[in-house]
Structure formats: C-alpha cells, structure tokens
Write an enzyme that holds these catalytic residues in place. Structure first.
Site, PDB file in Angstrom:
ATOM      1  N   ASP A 156       1.108  -1.484  -0.123  1.00 60.41           N
ATOM      2  CA  ASP A 156      -0.151  -0.049   0.120  1.00 60.41           C
ATOM      3  C   ASP A 156       1.125   1.216  -0.234  1.00 60.41           C
ATOM      4  N   ALA A 216      -3.999   4.487  -7.789  1.00 61.35           N
ATOM      5  CA  ALA A 216      -4.688   5.705  -7.514  1.00 61.35           C
ATOM      6  C   ALA A 216      -6.218   5.390  -7.524  1.00 61.35           C
ATOM      7  N   THR A 260      -4.611   7.696  -0.782  1.00 59.60           N
ATOM      8  CA  THR A 260      -3.949   6.992  -1.565  1.00 59.60           C
ATOM      9  C   THR A 260      -3.875   7.944  -2.533  1.00 59.60           C
ATOM     10  N   THR A 318      -4.978  13.464 -14.689  1.00 57.09           N
ATOM     11  CA  THR A 318      -6.104  13.246 -15.106  1.00 57.09           C
ATOM     12  C   THR A 318      -6.885  14.869 -15.907  1.00 57.09           C
ATOM     13  N   ASP A 319      -7.055  14.507 -17.147  1.00 55.88           N
ATOM     14  CA  ASP A 319      -7.860  16.263 -17.600  1.00 55.88           C
ATOM     15  C   ASP A 319      -9.011  16.615 -16.534  1.00 55.88           C
ATOM     16  N   GLU A 320      -9.219  15.959 -15.295  1.00 59.58           N
ATOM     17  CA  GLU A 320     -10.086  16.190 -14.884  1.00 59.58           C
ATOM     18  C   GLU A 320      -9.553  17.840 -13.262  1.00 59.58           C
ATOM     19  N   TYR A 379     -12.757  12.922  -6.114  1.00 57.48           N
ATOM     20  CA  TYR A 379     -11.415  12.291  -6.729  1.00 57.48           C
ATOM     21  C   TYR A 379     -10.336  13.744  -7.724  1.00 57.48           C
ATOM     22  N   LYS A 411      -6.902  14.552  -7.467  1.00 55.30           N
ATOM     23  CA  LYS A 411      -5.242  14.483  -8.455  1.00 55.30           C
ATOM     24  C   LYS A 411      -5.005  15.141  -8.089  1.00 55.30           C
ATOM     25  N   LEU A 430     -17.660   3.873 -17.467  1.00 54.68           N
ATOM     26  CA  LEU A 430     -19.462   3.874 -18.464  1.00 54.68           C
ATOM     27  C   LEU A 430     -19.095   2.327 -19.364  1.00 54.68           C
ATOM     28  N   PRO A 435     -27.564   2.360 -17.566  1.00 57.16           N
ATOM     29  CA  PRO A 435     -27.761   3.842 -15.988  1.00 57.16           C
ATOM     30  C   PRO A 435     -27.086   4.854 -17.245  1.00 57.16           C
ATOM     31  N   ASP A 441     -29.126  12.164 -11.774  1.00 55.58           N
ATOM     32  CA  ASP A 441     -27.598  12.922 -11.925  1.00 55.58           C
ATOM     33  C   ASP A 441     -26.463  12.408 -11.244  1.00 55.58           C
ATOM     34  N   GLY A 448     -22.599  16.653  -8.734  1.00 52.06           N
ATOM     35  CA  GLY A 448     -21.355  17.839  -9.275  1.00 52.06           C
ATOM     36  C   GLY A 448     -21.142  17.881 -10.580  1.00 52.06           C
TER      37      GLY A 448
HETATM   38  P1  NAD Z   1      -7.539   1.363 -11.557  1.00 50.05           P
HETATM   39  O1  NAD Z   1      -8.700   1.612 -10.950  1.00 50.05           O
HETATM   40  O2  NAD Z   1      -8.272   0.824 -12.583  1.00 50.05           O
HETATM   41  O3  NAD Z   1      -6.786   1.108 -10.800  1.00 50.05           O
HETATM   42  C1  NAD Z   1      -6.016   1.927 -10.217  1.00 50.05           C
HETATM   43  C2  NAD Z   1      -4.837   0.485  -9.738  1.00 50.05           C
HETATM   44  O4  NAD Z   1      -4.232   1.302  -8.352  1.00 50.05           O
HETATM   45  C3  NAD Z   1      -5.190  -0.945  -8.578  1.00 50.05           C
HETATM   46  O5  NAD Z   1      -4.812  -1.918  -8.910  1.00 50.05           O
HETATM   47  C4  NAD Z   1      -5.309  -0.522  -7.747  1.00 50.05           C
HETATM   48  O6  NAD Z   1      -5.021  -1.804  -6.584  1.00 50.05           O
HETATM   49  C5  NAD Z   1      -3.883   0.390  -7.238  1.00 50.05           C
HETATM   50  N1  NAD Z   1      -4.353   0.906  -6.150  1.00 50.05           N
HETATM   51  C6  NAD Z   1      -5.593   1.531  -5.592  1.00 50.05           C
HETATM   52  N2  NAD Z   1      -4.589   2.141  -4.329  1.00 50.05           N
HETATM   53  C7  NAD Z   1      -4.350   1.581  -4.027  1.00 50.05           C
HETATM   54  C8  NAD Z   1      -2.739   1.894  -2.494  1.00 50.05           C
HETATM   55  N3  NAD Z   1      -2.817   2.503  -1.923  1.00 50.05           N
HETATM   56  N4  NAD Z   1      -1.716   1.375  -3.130  1.00 50.05           N
HETATM   57  C9  NAD Z   1      -0.911   0.436  -3.934  1.00 50.05           C
HETATM   58  N5  NAD Z   1      -1.749   0.530  -5.145  1.00 50.05           N
HETATM   59  C10 NAD Z   1      -2.828   0.828  -4.891  1.00 50.05           C
HETATM   60  O7  NAD Z   1      -7.231   2.745 -12.469  1.00 50.05           O
HETATM   61  P2  NAD Z   1      -6.736   3.713 -13.806  1.00 50.05           P
HETATM   62  O8  NAD Z   1      -8.539   3.735 -14.529  1.00 50.05           O
HETATM   63  O9  NAD Z   1      -6.020   2.113 -14.432  1.00 50.05           O
HETATM   64  O10 NAD Z   1      -6.044   5.125 -13.528  1.00 50.05           O
HETATM   65  C11 NAD Z   1      -4.943   4.904 -13.450  1.00 50.05           C
HETATM   66  C12 NAD Z   1      -4.220   5.654 -13.020  1.00 50.05           C
HETATM   67  O11 NAD Z   1      -4.625   6.811 -13.829  1.00 50.05           O
HETATM   68  C13 NAD Z   1      -4.980   6.713 -11.565  1.00 50.05           C
HETATM   69  O12 NAD Z   1      -3.745   8.270 -11.826  1.00 50.05           O
HETATM   70  C14 NAD Z   1      -6.073   7.574 -12.963  1.00 50.05           C
HETATM   71  O13 NAD Z   1      -6.258   8.772 -11.918  1.00 50.05           O
HETATM   72  C15 NAD Z   1      -5.118   7.891 -14.129  1.00 50.05           C
HETATM   73  N6  NAD Z   1      -6.019   8.500 -14.866  1.00 50.05           N
HETATM   74  C16 NAD Z   1      -6.862   7.367 -15.621  1.00 50.05           C
HETATM   75  C17 NAD Z   1      -7.947   7.367 -16.938  1.00 50.05           C
HETATM   76  C18 NAD Z   1      -9.613   6.655 -16.935  1.00 50.05           C
HETATM   77  O14 NAD Z   1      -9.438   7.241 -18.403  1.00 50.05           O
HETATM   78  N7  NAD Z   1      -8.783   5.895 -16.884  1.00 50.05           N
HETATM   79  C19 NAD Z   1      -7.657   8.557 -17.227  1.00 50.05           C
HETATM   80  C20 NAD Z   1      -6.526   9.765 -16.973  1.00 50.05           C
HETATM   81  C21 NAD Z   1      -5.970   9.405 -16.123  1.00 50.05           C
HETATM   82  O1  DAU Z   2     -10.958  12.173 -17.968  1.00 46.65           O
HETATM   83  C1  DAU Z   2     -10.262  11.601 -17.141  1.00 46.65           C
HETATM   84  C2  DAU Z   2     -11.214   9.827 -16.065  1.00 46.65           C
HETATM   85  O2  DAU Z   2     -12.069   9.860 -16.665  1.00 46.65           O
HETATM   86  C3  DAU Z   2     -10.471   9.570 -15.389  1.00 46.65           C
HETATM   87  O3  DAU Z   2      -8.849  10.143 -14.794  1.00 46.65           O
HETATM   88  C4  DAU Z   2     -11.250   8.287 -14.235  1.00 46.65           C
HETATM   89  O4  DAU Z   2      -9.819   8.118 -13.440  1.00 46.65           O
HETATM   90  C5  DAU Z   2     -12.227   8.243 -15.066  1.00 46.65           C
HETATM   91  O5  DAU Z   2     -12.493   7.246 -13.859  1.00 46.65           O
HETATM   92  C6  DAU Z   2     -12.731   8.871 -16.353  1.00 46.65           C
HETATM   93  O6  DAU Z   2     -13.924  10.200 -15.779  1.00 46.65           O
HETATM   94  P1  DAU Z   2     -15.372   9.923 -15.330  1.00 46.65           P
HETATM   95  O7  DAU Z   2     -16.077  10.012 -14.638  1.00 46.65           O
HETATM   96  O8  DAU Z   2     -15.742  10.375 -17.154  1.00 46.65           O
HETATM   97  O9  DAU Z   2     -15.329   8.195 -16.621  1.00 46.65           O
HETATM   98  P2  DAU Z   2     -16.698   7.603 -16.391  1.00 46.65           P
HETATM   99  O10 DAU Z   2     -16.728   5.949 -16.621  1.00 46.65           O
HETATM  100  O11 DAU Z   2     -17.453   6.879 -14.565  1.00 46.65           O
HETATM  101  O12 DAU Z   2     -17.970   8.283 -16.496  1.00 46.65           O
HETATM  102  C7  DAU Z   2     -18.134   9.076 -17.699  1.00 46.65           C
HETATM  103  C8  DAU Z   2     -19.361  10.152 -18.287  1.00 46.65           C
HETATM  104  O13 DAU Z   2     -20.852   8.809 -18.341  1.00 46.65           O
HETATM  105  C9  DAU Z   2     -19.459  10.074 -16.824  1.00 46.65           C
HETATM  106  O14 DAU Z   2     -20.539  11.852 -18.072  1.00 46.65           O
HETATM  107  C10 DAU Z   2     -20.453  10.030 -16.259  1.00 46.65           C
HETATM  108  C11 DAU Z   2     -21.328   9.189 -17.229  1.00 46.65           C
HETATM  109  N1  DAU Z   2     -21.943   7.567 -16.423  1.00 46.65           N
HETATM  110  C12 DAU Z   2     -21.081   7.212 -16.008  1.00 46.65           C
HETATM  111  C13 DAU Z   2     -21.724   6.169 -15.494  1.00 46.65           C
HETATM  112  C14 DAU Z   2     -20.651   4.974 -14.942  1.00 46.65           C
HETATM  113  C15 DAU Z   2     -23.320   7.669 -16.941  1.00 46.65           C
HETATM  114  O15 DAU Z   2     -23.714   8.785 -17.602  1.00 46.65           O
HETATM  115  N2  DAU Z   2     -23.640   6.417 -15.821  1.00 46.65           N
HETATM  116  C16 DAU Z   2     -22.651   5.426 -15.227  1.00 46.65           C
HETATM  117  O16 DAU Z   2     -23.430   4.973 -14.754  1.00 46.65           O
END
Ligand code: NAD
Ligand code: DAU
Length: 351
Positions: A61, A85, A102, A132-134, A157, A161, A197, A212, A287, A290
């Site tokens: 961890d 993360a 984390t 992330t772009d968020e 979240y 970040k 999603l 959903p 929704d 936020g």
């Molecule tokens: P994910 O949730 O699929 O994976 C996260 C990983 O981190 C898991 O393997 C989990 O076990 C590990 N983890 C969580 N907490 C931990 C801790 N305390 N110690 C050690 N390991 C830990 O995430 P992802 O979607 O692959 O995202 C990876 C990175 O990219 C994140 O930093 C996220 O913010 C960033 N990111 C994700 C997206 C996206 O669309 N998924 C986009 C932009 C940036």
């Molecule tokens: O922009 C980068 C980010 O994208 C990453 O940093 C995050 O880790 C990653 O989870 C993702 O965030 P979003 O919130 O954009 O992704 P998510 O897949 O949760 O949702 C995508 C869009 O779909 C968002 O507008 C919310 C909507 N949504 C999501 C879920 C899970 C729905 O309408 N229904 C759903 O059930």
C-alpha cells in the site's frame, strides 16, 4: 539490467497495459509492479507477462510510508511511473477519504522515498506522475484544456488528483526532484473495471440489464484508446522534459448518449440482435452530484514536441473493446464476484 523502474498501480486498467509495454519492449529494464490489489487491481490482467525475467510484483500500500521507504531502499529504482490511485468519481462521492489517503498521502510517500534515495545524485532519475484532465474542471460547449488552464477540480477525486499534481510540482521546484506529469482524458479498452461507463454498459447490454445514463446523457468526454495512452506514456517517459506537463487526449469528443447509441449498434451486431434492440435498454437515471459537463483536451504540445498522436479511431477501438469483453467472460465473472455487487446496489438501486 539497465534501469530499475517501479510502476505503481500496475495491476489496474491502464497500469497493466503500461507494465506489458515496458516489460516486452524494454527487456533491459527491470520492472517492479507495486500494487495494493484493491478491488480495482487484478493480477489476471498480467498473466501473459508474469513469468518474464525482467518483471516482479510486490503487493503493498503506498499509504504505508515505512513500507514504501523499505521497498525503495531495497530496490533503488532509477525511475517511478506512478499510476496507483483511487480512480472512480462516483466512489469518491460515496467515500472521499480513501481518495485523500491514496491519491494525496500515497503520492507524497512516494515523493519522499525518491528524495531519500536520490538526494545525493538526481542525474538520470525520474518521477513520472500520471494524472487526469479532470483537474482543470468543467468546460462549457466551447474551448479546450491546455497545459496552462487553471486548476478547478470539482469532485473529491479530481481535487485529490489536483492536490497530488501540485505536490509533484512542489517537489520539483523545492527539492529539484526530476519529474514529469501527464494529464489524460477518458481511457477505454480491455481490462477496464466495469464500474466505468463503457465496460459497465457492455456488461449490462450483454445481460439485458438497463444501461444507466446519468441525467439527460448530454455530458461530453474526450475518449482515448488505452493502447494510444501507453504509447504516449512511453514517449513522455523517454523524451519528456524535466518539470514539464503534457496533456494527452483523443481529439474525440462524444456526448454520453451518442456514445451509448454507437455502443448499442456494435453490440447488436456482435450479439446478432435486431438493430435497435440494445438501445431499448437505455434508462435515464438521477444525475451524478456535481457532474462536470464537458472535458476536451488540446493535445498540441505533445504532438509538436514529442511527435505523439492517437492512432486508433473510436469505432475501431470500441469494436476491439467489445470483442475483448465478449471473449473474456471469465475475467468479467471473476471481477463481478467480489465486493462489486455491493457497490453496484448502493450506486444504482437507490437512485
Ligand atoms: P484503476 O482503478 O483501474 O487501477 C488503480 C490501481 O491502483 C489498482 O491496481 C489498485 O489496486 C491500485 N491501488 C489503489 N490504491 C492503492 C494503494 N493505496 N497502494 C497501491 N496500489 C493501489 O485505475 P486506472 O483507470 O488504470 O487509472 C490509473 C491512473 O491513471 C490513475 O492515477 C488515474 O487517476 C489516471 N487516469 C485514469 C484515466 C482513465 O480514464 N481511467 C484517465 C486519466 C488518468
Ligand atoms: O477524464 C479522465 C477521467 O475519466 C479519469 O481521470 C477517471 O479516472 C475516469 O474514471 C474517467 O472519469 P469519468 O467520470 O469521466 O468516467 P466514467 O466512466 O465514470 O463516466 C463517463 C461519463 O459517463 C460521465 O459523464 C458519467 C457518465 N456515466 C457514468 C456511469 C458509470 C453514466 O451516465 N452512467 C454510468 O453508469
């Protein structure tokens, strides 16, 4: 071995693709995957490469500073690619503290461990922070996020970040720790946990469950195939400049409801259903609190400076993703068998 690299979060979605690319493309690098194996971490993602001689897994961890210091002192990595993360916005709304621990404390622990082992010689070292772009907040119908857009995170979240990005920059400025940061848009592809999603919708469509869609489905995201993201990470790791930030995006904006219709069309085709069958499962639900309206990335800097561009078109990427999930039902069943159903019921059944 030429270099030891610790990749945190390597058992997760994007991390597992990064680990695969680095272990196979660079046999001269020793890759240490450090992951706590939370609900989102899954070693099945790495079955095909786990026996490679340049790969090692450590369960742990990043919030545990003493443990992290011990690992860094023992392995003496030259570089870190930090992906670990808590990553799901809806979970951050239900339980912010695990995100603070984390994403903020965990990142600081890694920065401190690097400082500790690199303090006498920073040459050739790198802390690469994946973000992330968020962090930039939400756009209206116009405009794009650039590397100089002010931070305006609006969910627990994205605030966690953003905080970690600031700390990484502060360690670069104050302690001269060599760092690079990338801020990426929404990824999709194989191995993504089905809380997000696209995989959630694929799973529900397959099982004839409701899809959903939050609010009116009008929110916009910029989607990037995970394979393109890890190519960008490779480029930035090897050619990115110390202290710089690079935005990564797909030049691929989709309104959620339009994305879901395209996905339904592909699913009807793959499941031999009459056109329009899967779209009948769409259900508009309460929704997200936020809910950010629109994200869109200007990826001009990484294109101009590092010659990276997305290659996979959205239709091609979505088809590959659908095919992977349909061919890997065991993976999905294993993932769904854990605590996930508790989360799903809490998130969706009481809306
Ligand atoms: P994910 O949730 O699929 O994976 C996260 C990983 O981190 C898991 O393997 C989990 O076990 C590990 N983890 C969580 N907490 C931990 C801790 N305390 N110690 C050690 N390991 C830990 O995430 P992802 O979607 O692959 O995202 C990876 C990175 O990219 C994140 O930093 C996220 O913010 C960033 N990111 C994700 C997206 C996206 O669309 N998924 C986009 C932009 C940036
Ligand atoms: O922009 C980068 C980010 O994208 C990453 O940093 C995050 O880790 C990653 O989870 C993702 O965030 P979003 O919130 O954009 O992704 P998510 O897949 O949760 O949702 C995508 C869009 O779909 C968002 O507008 C919310 C909507 N949504 C999501 C879920 C899970 C729905 O309408 N229904 C759903 O059930």
């Amino acid at each position: 071995m030429k270099k030891t690299i610790i990749i945190t979060g390597g058992a997760g979605f994007i991390g597992s693709h990064v680990v695969r690319l680095f272990t196979t493309r660079y046999p001269e690098y020793r890759i240490i995957n450090l992951d706590a194996l939370t609900y989102a971490g899954n070693l099945e993602n790495l079955k095909d490469i786990e026996k490679l001689p340049n790969y090692e897994f450590i369960k742990g961890d990043i919030v545990d500073a003493e443990f992290i210091d011990g690992v860094f002192t023992e392995y003496q990595p030259e570089a870190v690619i930090h992906l670990a993360a808590e990553s799901h916005v809806d979970r951050s709304i239900l339980d912010p503290m695990s995100f603070i621990n984390t994403n903020i404390i965990g990142t600081v622990n890694l920065l401190n461990a690097c400082r500790n082992i690199w303090k006498d010689d920073m040459e050739g070292k790198l802390f690469y922070h994946i973000s992330t772009d968020e962090v930039y907040g939400s756009l209206g119908s116009e405009g794009l996020f650039t590397e100089t857009t002010s931070y305006d995170p609006r969910s627990p979240y994205s605030a966690s970040k953003a905080s970690s990005d600031h700390l990484v920059r502060a360690y670069n400025h104050t302690y001269k720790l060599p760092v690079v940061i990338t801020n990426c848009s929404n990824n999709y592809g194989p191995n993504q946990f089905p809380e997000k999603l696209i995989p959630l919708s694929i799973n529900n469509i397959k099982k004839n469950n409701p899809i959903p869609v939050y609010g009116k489905g009008e929110n916009v995201r910029d989607w990037l195939y995970v394979g393109d993201h890890v190519e960008a990470i490779d480029r930035v790791f090897h050619q990115g400049k110390n202290g710089e930030t690079y935005n990564i995006g797909g030049n691929n904006e989709w309104m959620n409801i339009e994305l879901i219709h395209l996905l339904c069309e592909i699913m009807d085709d793959r499941l031999d259903r009459a056109p329009g069958t899967s779209a009948g499962l769409i259900e508009f639900v309460k929704d997200r609190a936020g809910h950010d309206l629109r994200y869109a990335i200007d990826a001009g800097k990484i294109k101009d400076e590092l010659d990276w561009e997305p290659r996979v078109t959205f239709r091609e990427g979505l088809e590959k993703t659908v095919d992977w999930y349909l061919e890997n039902q065991d993976w999905m069943d294993n993932v769904l068998s854990g605590d996930y159903s508790k989360y799903y019921n809490k998130q969706y059944k009481q809306r």
